[in-house]
Design a protein around this motif. Structure first.
Motif, PDB file in Angstrom:
ATOM      1  N   ALA A  50       2.956  10.140  -5.118  1.00 16.18           N
ATOM      2  CA  ALA A  50       2.023   9.608  -4.431  1.00 16.18           C
ATOM      3  C   ALA A  50       2.237   9.377  -2.883  1.00 16.18           C
ATOM      4  O   ALA A  50       1.397   8.482  -2.351  1.00 16.18           O
ATOM      5  CB  ALA A  50       1.940   7.990  -5.025  1.00 16.18           C
ATOM      6  N   ILE A  51       3.429   9.940  -2.311  1.00 14.93           N
ATOM      7  CA  ILE A  51       3.402   9.498  -0.887  1.00 14.93           C
ATOM      8  C   ILE A  51       2.612   9.906   0.006  1.00 14.93           C
ATOM      9  O   ILE A  51       2.243   9.297   0.969  1.00 14.93           O
ATOM     10  CB  ILE A  51       4.955  10.080  -0.482  1.00 14.93           C
ATOM     11  CG1 ILE A  51       5.081  11.672  -0.908  1.00 14.93           C
ATOM     12  CG2 ILE A  51       6.014   9.341  -1.156  1.00 14.93           C
ATOM     13  CD1 ILE A  51       6.451  12.141  -0.085  1.00 14.93           C
ATOM     14  N   TYR A  52       1.795  11.114  -0.113  1.00 12.72           N
ATOM     15  CA  TYR A  52       0.891  11.520   0.647  1.00 12.72           C
ATOM     16  C   TYR A  52      -0.329  10.693   0.794  1.00 12.72           C
ATOM     17  O   TYR A  52      -0.973  10.441   1.721  1.00 12.72           O
ATOM     18  CB  TYR A  52       0.340  13.136   0.254  1.00 12.72           C
ATOM     19  CG  TYR A  52       1.485  14.155   0.522  1.00 12.72           C
ATOM     20  CD1 TYR A  52       1.445  14.757   1.714  1.00 12.72           C
ATOM     21  CD2 TYR A  52       2.662  14.111  -0.344  1.00 12.72           C
ATOM     22  CE1 TYR A  52       2.293  16.003   1.909  1.00 12.72           C
ATOM     23  CE2 TYR A  52       3.650  15.284  -0.027  1.00 12.72           C
ATOM     24  CZ  TYR A  52       3.183  16.374   1.088  1.00 12.72           C
ATOM     25  OH  TYR A  52       4.501  17.226   1.355  1.00 12.72           O
ATOM     26  N   PHE A  53      -0.636  10.155  -0.513  1.00 11.47           N
ATOM     27  CA  PHE A  53      -1.883   9.595  -0.795  1.00 11.47           C
ATOM     28  C   PHE A  53      -1.694   8.056  -0.195  1.00 11.47           C
ATOM     29  O   PHE A  53      -2.376   7.320   0.466  1.00 11.47           O
ATOM     30  CB  PHE A  53      -2.309   9.326  -2.334  1.00 11.47           C
ATOM     31  CG  PHE A  53      -3.477   8.347  -2.591  1.00 11.47           C
ATOM     32  CD1 PHE A  53      -4.534   8.540  -1.993  1.00 11.47           C
ATOM     33  CD2 PHE A  53      -3.425   7.574  -3.582  1.00 11.47           C
ATOM     34  CE1 PHE A  53      -5.443   7.544  -2.191  1.00 11.47           C
ATOM     35  CE2 PHE A  53      -4.256   6.807  -4.221  1.00 11.47           C
ATOM     36  CZ  PHE A  53      -5.322   6.795  -3.325  1.00 11.47           C
ATOM     37  N   LEU A  54      -0.371   7.572  -0.614  1.00  8.91           N
ATOM     38  CA  LEU A  54      -0.111   6.335   0.002  1.00  8.91           C
ATOM     39  C   LEU A  54      -0.208   5.947   1.492  1.00  8.91           C
ATOM     40  O   LEU A  54      -0.798   5.035   1.804  1.00  8.91           O
ATOM     41  CB  LEU A  54       1.602   5.873  -0.383  1.00  8.91           C
ATOM     42  CG  LEU A  54       2.089   4.486  -0.193  1.00  8.91           C
ATOM     43  CD1 LEU A  54       3.005   3.930  -1.074  1.00  8.91           C
ATOM     44  CD2 LEU A  54       2.712   4.400   1.110  1.00  8.91           C
ATOM     45  N   THR A  55       0.218   6.875   2.324  1.00  4.62           N
ATOM     46  CA  THR A  55       0.612   6.753   3.728  1.00  4.62           C
ATOM     47  C   THR A  55      -1.019   6.929   4.084  1.00  4.62           C
ATOM     48  O   THR A  55      -1.333   6.513   5.188  1.00  4.62           O
ATOM     49  CB  THR A  55       1.326   7.812   4.343  1.00  4.62           C
ATOM     50  OG1 THR A  55       0.827   9.168   3.950  1.00  4.62           O
ATOM     51  CG2 THR A  55       2.720   7.744   4.044  1.00  4.62           C
ATOM     52  N   ASP A  56      -2.061   7.503   3.436  1.00  9.24           N
ATOM     53  CA  ASP A  56      -3.392   7.754   4.061  1.00  9.24           C
ATOM     54  C   ASP A  56      -4.096   6.483   3.498  1.00  9.24           C
ATOM     55  O   ASP A  56      -4.747   5.877   4.405  1.00  9.24           O
ATOM     56  CB  ASP A  56      -4.041   9.058   3.383  1.00  9.24           C
ATOM     57  CG  ASP A  56      -3.460  10.176   4.368  1.00  9.24           C
ATOM     58  OD1 ASP A  56      -3.062   9.864   5.559  1.00  9.24           O
ATOM     59  OD2 ASP A  56      -3.781  11.588   3.674  1.00  9.24           O
ATOM     60  N   VAL A  57      -3.997   6.087   2.417  1.00  8.04           N
ATOM     61  CA  VAL A  57      -4.828   5.131   1.748  1.00  8.04           C
ATOM     62  C   VAL A  57      -4.434   3.624   2.467  1.00  8.04           C
ATOM     63  O   VAL A  57      -5.258   2.640   2.902  1.00  8.04           O
ATOM     64  CB  VAL A  57      -5.015   5.104   0.326  1.00  8.04           C
ATOM     65  CG1 VAL A  57      -3.609   4.541  -0.286  1.00  8.04           C
ATOM     66  CG2 VAL A  57      -6.160   4.346  -0.068  1.00  8.04           C
ATOM     67  N   THR A  58      -3.206   3.438   2.639  1.00  2.00           N
ATOM     68  CA  THR A  58      -2.764   2.224   3.131  1.00  2.00           C
ATOM     69  C   THR A  58      -3.169   2.068   4.964  1.00  2.00           C
ATOM     70  O   THR A  58      -3.417   0.914   5.391  1.00  2.00           O
ATOM     71  CB  THR A  58      -1.220   1.893   2.987  1.00  2.00           C
ATOM     72  OG1 THR A  58      -0.496   2.974   3.795  1.00  2.00           O
ATOM     73  CG2 THR A  58      -0.727   1.689   1.824  1.00  2.00           C
ATOM     74  N   ARG A  59      -3.312   3.245   5.394  1.00  2.00           N
ATOM     75  CA  ARG A  59      -3.904   3.254   6.931  1.00  2.00           C
ATOM     76  C   ARG A  59      -5.410   2.678   6.660  1.00  2.00           C
ATOM     77  O   ARG A  59      -5.861   2.505   7.541  1.00  2.00           O
ATOM     78  CB  ARG A  59      -3.785   4.347   7.420  1.00  2.00           C
ATOM     79  CG  ARG A  59      -2.383   4.568   8.062  1.00  2.00           C
ATOM     80  CD  ARG A  59      -1.985   5.870   8.679  1.00  2.00           C
ATOM     81  NE  ARG A  59      -1.656   6.874   8.010  1.00  2.00           N
ATOM     82  CZ  ARG A  59      -1.096   8.141   8.270  1.00  2.00           C
ATOM     83  NH1 ARG A  59      -0.899   8.347   9.462  1.00  2.00           N
ATOM     84  NH2 ARG A  59      -0.953   8.933   7.223  1.00  2.00           N
ATOM     85  N   HIS A  60      -5.792   2.602   5.609  1.00  3.30           N
ATOM     86  CA  HIS A  60      -7.303   2.226   5.431  1.00  3.30           C
ATOM     87  C   HIS A  60      -7.296   1.006   5.186  1.00  3.30           C
ATOM     88  O   HIS A  60      -8.451   0.436   4.597  1.00  3.30           O
ATOM     89  CB  HIS A  60      -8.228   3.144   4.811  1.00  3.30           C
ATOM     90  CG  HIS A  60      -8.393   4.384   5.494  1.00  3.30           C
ATOM     91  ND1 HIS A  60      -9.261   4.730   6.432  1.00  3.30           N
ATOM     92  CD2 HIS A  60      -7.772   5.532   5.229  1.00  3.30           C
ATOM     93  CE1 HIS A  60      -9.220   5.789   6.975  1.00  3.30           C
ATOM     94  NE2 HIS A  60      -8.465   6.553   6.312  1.00  3.30           N
ATOM     95  N   MET A  61      -6.047   0.333   4.858  1.00  6.20           N
ATOM     96  CA  MET A  61      -6.213  -1.004   4.010  1.00  6.20           C
ATOM     97  C   MET A  61      -5.787  -2.094   5.120  1.00  6.20           C
ATOM     98  O   MET A  61      -4.573  -2.023   5.257  1.00  6.20           O
ATOM     99  CB  MET A  61      -5.313  -0.920   3.046  1.00  6.20           C
ATOM    100  CG  MET A  61      -4.783  -2.063   1.996  1.00  6.20           C
ATOM    101  SD  MET A  61      -3.716  -1.665   0.615  1.00  6.20           S
ATOM    102  CE  MET A  61      -3.334  -3.397   0.242  1.00  6.20           C
ATOM    103  N   ASN A  62      -6.813  -2.690   5.407  1.00  3.63           N
ATOM    104  CA  ASN A  62      -6.334  -3.660   6.596  1.00  3.63           C
ATOM    105  C   ASN A  62      -6.011  -5.347   6.108  1.00  3.63           C
ATOM    106  O   ASN A  62      -6.598  -6.269   6.258  1.00  3.63           O
ATOM    107  CB  ASN A  62      -7.678  -4.002   7.522  1.00  3.63           C
ATOM    108  CG  ASN A  62      -7.444  -4.574   8.865  1.00  3.63           C
ATOM    109  OD1 ASN A  62      -6.352  -4.813   9.264  1.00  3.63           O
ATOM    110  ND2 ASN A  62      -8.496  -5.058   9.315  1.00  3.63           N
ATOM    111  N   VAL A  63      -4.898  -5.031   5.449  1.00  5.25           N
ATOM    112  CA  VAL A  63      -4.306  -6.255   4.727  1.00  5.25           C
ATOM    113  C   VAL A  63      -2.710  -6.079   4.997  1.00  5.25           C
ATOM    114  O   VAL A  63      -2.205  -5.367   4.811  1.00  5.25           O
ATOM    115  CB  VAL A  63      -4.503  -6.008   3.281  1.00  5.25           C
ATOM    116  CG1 VAL A  63      -3.647  -7.184   2.666  1.00  5.25           C
ATOM    117  CG2 VAL A  63      -6.062  -6.618   2.944  1.00  5.25           C
TER     118      VAL A  63
END
Ligand code: IMP
Ligand code: MG
Length: 188
Positions: A50-63
């Motif tokens: 999940a590390i690749y996905f995590l670093t991208d999706v959390t950059r779009h998570m404004n929380v």
């Protein structure tokens, strides 16, 4: 002859491009921003896929959130579930009374996700949800909710963007279907 050390020669066809993945991350990030506003969740990356996905999706998570990792494995180095799940690397955070969001690469039989959700619930988390990049829904053998996902996929073995075959090919920037001859070469 297929050489398995050259990543260009192991992909049968591309399933999701880098643009497709970017769109999924943006859409999921927006949903997570709305649903987790004001909750300060613990975001748990399921190692290693999940590390690749995590670093991208959390950059779009404004929380505001805290990051942790959990490695549970049912697969060993292979690609067929052994049916048993064990903790390889445990969380470092105390999840009691916290909202926990698990980030997964792909949910297949559901065994791994069920184990992680139950473990975190047993430790007293206030809520436990999962955001997976891919959902192989037709392969599910365990009843478990994938609360958010990027896309459904069929019964094909995919690699790239964190997804591996024998712990290889995670660094391919897109997601592709592995050539069947590569699987056959290693299948015992
Ligand atoms: P489950 O416990 O059967 O749901 O397995 C989930 C794990 O299996 C994922 O986190 C992946 O590591 C692995 N997995 C399942 N399908 C694939 C695939 O198509 N490509 C790469 N890994 C996969
Ligand atoms: Mg894996």
């Amino acid at each position: 002859m297929v050489k398995s050390d050259n990543i260009d020669e192991i992909i049968d066809h591309k399933l999701f491009s880098e643009d497709d993945i970017h769109e999924m991350c943006e859409r999921l990030g927006k949903e997570l921003t709305e649903d987790y506003a004001g909750k300060k969740p613990i975001v748990v990356g399921a190692l290693k896929g999940a590390i690749y996905f995590l670093t991208d999706v959390t950059r779009h998570m404004n929380v505001a959130h805290q990051l942790d990792f959990l490695d549970v494995s049912s697969y060993g180095d292979g690609f067929e579930s052994t049916g048993k799940v064990k903790i390889i690397t445990d969380l470092s955070a105390d999840v009691k009374d916290r909202d926990v969001l698990i980030i997964e690469d792909i949910v297949d039989t559901g065994l791994t996700l069920k184990y992680m959700k139950d473990l975190i619930k047993e430790r007293g988390a206030k809520s436990v949800k999962c955001c997976a990049l891919l959902n192989k829904e037709a392969r599910r053998t365990t009843e478990v909710t994938v609360d958010y996902y990027g896309s459904k996929v069929g019964n094909e073995f995919v690699v790239g963007y964190g997804l591996d075959f024998l712990n290889m090919y995670r660094n391919i920037p897109y997601i592709g279907v592995l050539k069947p001859e590569i699987i056959n070469k290693y299948a015992k």
